[in-house]
Write a protein that holds these residues in place. Structure first.
Motif, mmCIF file in Angstrom:
data_model
loop_
_atom_site.group_PDB
_atom_site.id
_atom_site.type_symbol
_atom_site.label_atom_id
_atom_site.label_comp_id
_atom_site.label_asym_id
_atom_site.label_seq_id
_atom_site.Cartn_x
_atom_site.Cartn_y
_atom_site.Cartn_z
ATOM 1 N N GLY A 583 0.801 -1.216 0.000
ATOM 2 C CA GLY A 583 0.000 0.000 0.000
ATOM 3 C C GLY A 583 0.833 1.265 0.000
ATOM 4 N N LEU A 584 2.052 1.189 -0.532
ATOM 5 C CA LEU A 584 2.973 2.323 -0.533
ATOM 6 C C LEU A 584 3.271 2.754 -1.957
ATOM 7 N N ASP A 585 3.585 4.043 -2.127
ATOM 8 C CA ASP A 585 3.874 4.593 -3.455
ATOM 9 C C ASP A 585 4.893 5.720 -3.304
ATOM 10 N N ALA A 586 6.133 5.453 -3.721
ATOM 11 C CA ALA A 586 7.209 6.422 -3.567
ATOM 12 C C ALA A 586 7.036 7.645 -4.463
ATOM 13 N N SER A 587 6.161 7.562 -5.461
ATOM 14 C CA SER A 587 5.946 8.717 -6.332
ATOM 15 C C SER A 587 4.981 9.732 -5.710
ATOM 16 N N ASP A 588 4.351 9.365 -4.606
ATOM 17 C CA ASP A 588 3.477 10.274 -3.871
ATOM 18 C C ASP A 588 4.343 11.142 -2.951
ATOM 19 N N PRO A 589 4.368 12.474 -3.162
ATOM 20 C CA PRO A 589 5.218 13.329 -2.313
ATOM 21 C C PRO A 589 4.977 13.140 -0.819
ATOM 22 N N LYS A 590 3.755 12.775 -0.441
ATOM 23 C CA LYS A 590 3.449 12.583 0.980
ATOM 24 C C LYS A 590 4.132 11.338 1.546
ATOM 25 N N PHE A 591 4.548 10.448 0.638
ATOM 26 C CA PHE A 591 5.228 9.221 1.073
ATOM 27 C C PHE A 591 6.458 9.545 1.902
ATOM 28 N N TRP A 592 7.230 10.534 1.455
ATOM 29 C CA TRP A 592 8.483 10.851 2.140
ATOM 30 C C TRP A 592 8.233 11.482 3.502
ATOM 31 N N ASP A 593 7.159 12.228 3.624
ATOM 32 C CA ASP A 593 6.834 12.807 4.931
ATOM 33 C C ASP A 593 6.548 11.713 5.958
ATOM 34 N N LYS A 594 5.970 10.584 5.501
ATOM 35 C CA LYS A 594 5.719 9.465 6.419
ATOM 36 C C LYS A 594 7.025 8.944 6.988
ATOM 37 N N GLY A 595 8.003 8.767 6.117
ATOM 38 C CA GLY A 595 9.294 8.266 6.573
ATOM 39 C C GLY A 595 9.994 9.237 7.495
ATOM 40 N N LEU A 596 9.948 10.517 7.144
ATOM 41 C CA LEU A 596 10.608 11.533 7.965
ATOM 42 C C LEU A 596 9.928 11.680 9.323
ATOM 43 N N SER A 597 8.630 11.404 9.372
ATOM 44 C CA SER A 597 7.906 11.515 10.642
ATOM 45 C C SER A 597 8.383 10.481 11.657
ATOM 46 N N VAL A 598 8.935 9.360 11.171
ATOM 47 C CA VAL A 598 9.490 8.356 12.086
ATOM 48 C C VAL A 598 10.683 8.942 12.833
ATOM 49 N N ILE A 599 11.555 9.639 12.100
ATOM 50 C CA ILE A 599 12.710 10.281 12.743
ATOM 51 C C ILE A 599 12.227 11.363 13.706
ATOM 52 N N GLU A 600 11.263 12.135 13.240
ATOM 53 C CA GLU A 600 10.727 13.219 14.068
ATOM 54 C C GLU A 600 10.111 12.661 15.353
ATOM 55 N N GLY A 601 9.445 11.519 15.243
ATOM 56 C CA GLY A 601 8.834 10.915 16.419
ATOM 57 C C GLY A 601 9.871 10.486 17.451
ATOM 58 N N LEU A 602 11.018 9.967 16.995
ATOM 59 C CA LEU A 602 12.086 9.587 17.919
ATOM 60 C C LEU A 602 12.678 10.816 18.611
ATOM 61 N N ILE A 603 12.790 11.920 17.872
ATOM 62 C CA ILE A 603 13.288 13.156 18.495
ATOM 63 C C ILE A 603 12.266 13.670 19.508
ATOM 64 N N ASP A 604 10.981 13.551 19.178
ATOM 65 C CA ASP A 604 9.931 13.908 20.147
ATOM 66 C C ASP A 604 10.109 13.110 21.440
ATOM 67 N N GLU A 605 10.386 11.813 21.284
ATOM 68 C CA GLU A 605 10.554 10.953 22.459
ATOM 69 C C GLU A 605 11.756 11.395 23.288
ATOM 70 N N LEU A 606 12.830 11.781 22.608
ATOM 71 C CA LEU A 606 14.011 12.260 23.328
ATOM 72 C C LEU A 606 13.718 13.560 24.070
ATOM 73 N N GLU A 607 12.982 14.460 23.417
ATOM 74 C CA GLU A 607 12.626 15.718 24.083
ATOM 75 C C GLU A 607 11.729 15.468 25.291
ATOM 76 N N ALA A 608 10.830 14.484 25.165
ATOM 77 C CA ALA A 608 9.928 14.177 26.274
ATOM 78 C C ALA A 608 10.692 13.660 27.489
ATOM 79 N N MET A 609 11.825 13.014 27.251
ATOM 80 C CA MET A 609 12.654 12.510 28.352
ATOM 81 C C MET A 609 13.277 13.645 29.162
ATOM 82 N N GLU A 610 13.373 14.821 28.512
ATOM 83 C CA GLU A 610 13.955 15.977 29.191
ATOM 84 C C GLU A 610 12.933 16.686 30.068
ATOM 85 N N ALA A 611 11.648 16.413 29.827
ATOM 86 C CA ALA A 611 10.588 17.131 30.549
ATOM 87 C C ALA A 611 10.523 16.717 32.012
#
Length: 611
Positions: A583-611
């Motif tokens: 169900g994935l399509d690399a030609s969809d520009p939104k596809f890359w945002d999904k992948g980048l959101s995984v990295i962003e989510g890990l950074i969110d988790e790291l920031e939450a550890m500082e709270a």
């Protein structure tokens, strides 16, 4: 189209992301018996003699006749061509792998060069094949494919060949480019490799090779990291005129060939060979650049806080966190960690990886003259892949092992497609490697309950992802700017330095200061020399795997079956076909945002550890 010589094979540069020295004994080294027993092996002599006769016979039987051949006759022709490719690939794989083990050994260098000369001369009789295949009219080509099941099997590789049809030169010019290649890019690649392998860097009174010096950039001692940086700068500056000359010459050579072929951009040939649309790569690039503030800028600001710094220097970029596990990890533990992670996904995956450890398919020690970095080379489909590491016992070395074994598993599964169809385009070639890393990371994370160690592990993964996505897209932008600038004239070392710094400041963010001399660090990156515009494949692979892993975690009951089918396909399908079952399509520009959101989510988790 024969198997890529090792002197042009891109490596995964694990420098800046590996550990320091440790007591590591008994690390495995390659056993070449699946290829040849020795440089004077009678089998090698027989193979070279067979190639010389078979290529001449092939040319005699088919030159000037391909367009008139029946579907069955053309299929037979392609099968003969594939057999020739296999033997040539075996020869060049053996020569190249031996050379990479010790690039400063004159005998290995001579053997590799001699084999390259022989294969180039022998394969001159094959140049006509792709030229004539591309001259077959589209209507007849479609008819031939429709009438032969065997030809339909080869259609993906023939389509990739015919994608170069609009950019094909005359037969005489194509023959000339083929013949002069050994004194063109290949010769400059070899000069770069041998120069890099011979460099020595003085750090605190000790002379170190490149790999060991770069490894110090991850030392816990900030003074050692700084000393290593200055040692690198001193030697890079000393050799900068040579590296600038190599870069200028290769970029100009590429510009000349691209101009004659009427290719629209310097990166167009890479997109064609990767079987990926330029707009897909542009969408990836734009998505990553737009995410710089949310990813690298935000993470490095957080890291500066952890390190107690107001601003970071370049030698702090890959510094371990104070709570990171800095112990030396033995080879057996590294092996067990990766195989257990693979088996946790599917026992079949661990079974495919096991022979690398038991059959001499890995070369792990750091040795004088050995090429830096790491790679997995598939060799040929009737042999097996070979993995090269520079293992120094750090956690990131374990992740590099997981990465390269992923390549090896992929290459073993794809081998069933045969020599012409097994090679996966670079955009998909990183899929199994990055997936293997993710499996290993998730296993380690599940075993880590102590908050500070968990934070260090997540941070390490974020850094790996930033190095794979943000840094590689910055490298891609560097190459785009460099090749565009070279079209306007010769680039001085200062010109190249300035282009490098323009992408570094943009991608790393405002928390960094850049020590004088860091502008020379473009000079040691082999991808720019060996495979222009290769680097976006890393970001493509990471984004793809992040999206793929999300599907896996959602619990698709058929995921494993689909995943192995994707790897087994090799280069026989386009990325759209391979990703559709998920169900994935690399030609969809939104596809890359999904992948980048995984990295962003890990950074969110790291920031939450500082709270």
């Amino acid at each position: 189209m024969f198997s890529q010589p090792l002197t042009t094979l891109p490596t995964r540069l694990n420098a800046e992301a590996a550990g320091g020295p440790g007591e590591l004994e008994g690390l495995p080294e390659w056993d070449f018996s699946a290829l040849y027993a020795a440089p004077d092996d009678e089998k090698l002599t027989a193979d070279l003699d067979w190639l010389a006769g078979e290529t001449k016979g092939f040319r005699s039987d088919y030159e000037g006749q391909l367009a008139e051949k029946s579907p069955d006759a053309l299929a037979t022709c392609i099968q003969r061509y594939e057999g020739i490719q296999t033997v040539m690939g075996r020869v060049m794989s053996y020569a190249g792998l031996r050379y990479y083990q010790n690039t400063t050994d004159p005998q290995r260098a001579k053997f590799m060069s001699d084999m390259q000369d022989r294969i180039t001369a022998i394969s001159a009789d094959l140049v006509f094949f792709s030229l004539e295949m591309n001259r077959i009219e589209d209507e007849r080509y479609t008819m031939l494919i429709d009438q032969s099941a065997e030809l339909r099997r080869y259609k993906p590789v023939l389509d990739r060949m015919r994608a170069m049809k609009p950019y094909q030169l005359s037969d005489e010019l194509e023959q000339f480019l083929h013949d002069q290649s050994v004194v063109g890019a290949a010769a400059w690649n070899r000069l770069f490799d041998e120069t890099m392998a011979g460099l020595e860097f003085e750090v605190s009174g000790e002379m170190l090779p490149l790999e060991a010096t770069l490894n110090l950039l991850t030392d816990t001692d900030r003074a050692k990291r700084e000393a290593a940086t200055h040692a690198l700068i001193a030697v890079f500056r000393e050799h900068l005129p040579l590296f600038a000359r190599i870069t200028n010459t290769l970029a100009k050579e590429k510009e000349i060939e691209d101009r004659w072929r009427k290719l629209p951009t310097p990166q167009a040939s890479r997109h064609l060979s990767n079987h990926v649309e330029p707009e897909v790569v542009q969408a990836l690039r734009d998505a990553v650049v737009a995410a710089y503030p949310r990813l690298s800028h935000r993470y490095y600001a957080l890291k500066a806080k952890w390190l107690g710094l107001d601003t970071m220097q370049v030698w702090d970029r890959n510094a371990p966190l104070p709570t990171a596990d800095d112990r030396v990890i033995g080879w057996d533990e590294a092996k067990d960690t990766v195989l257990d992670a693979y088996a946790g996904f599917d026992p079949k995956m661990a079974e495919l990886a096991e022979p690398f450890f038991t059959e001499g398919w890995i070369d792990a020690p750091v040795k004088p003259g050995k090429a830096p970095g790491a790679f997995a080379h598939p060799t040929v489909t009737d042999a097996h892949p070979f993995v090269m590491l520079n293992y120094l016992g750090k956690q990131r070395d374990v992740m590099t092992l997981a990465h390269e074994l992923g390549h090896g598993v992929h290459q073993r599964l794809a081998a069933k497609q045969g020599e012409l169809l097994s090679s996966t385009p670079l955009t998909l070639a990183e899929t199994a490697s990055v997936f293997g890393e993710m499996l290993t990371f998730k296993k380690l994370l599940a075993q880590t309950t102590e908050p500070e160690k968990r934070k260090a592990l997540i941070a390490s993964k974020v850094e790996d992802m930033i190095n794979t996505v943000v840094r590689q897209i910055a490298f891609y932008d560097f190459e785009v700017k460099l090749h565009d600038a070279r079209r306007q004239g010769e680039l001085t070392p200062d010109d190249i330095n300035a282009i490098w710094m323009s992408v570094q400041a943009e991608s790393l963010g405002p928390v960094f200061e850049f020590v004088e001399g860091y502008e020379t660090f473009w000079s040691y990156i082999p991808h720019f020399i060996h495979s222009p515009f290769y680097v976006y494949a890393y970001a493509f692979g990471d984004g793809l795997v992040n999206a793929l892993y999300a599907v896996y975690e959602e619990g698709d009951p058929e995921f494993r079956e689909k995943y192995f089918a994707m790897l087994e396909a090799g280069g026989s399908k386009h990325h759209k076909e391979l990703l559709a079952p998920f169900g994935l399509d690399a030609s969809d520009p939104k596809f890359w945002d999904k992948g980048l959101s995984v990295i962003e989510g890990l950074i969110d988790e790291l920031e939450a550890m500082e709270a």
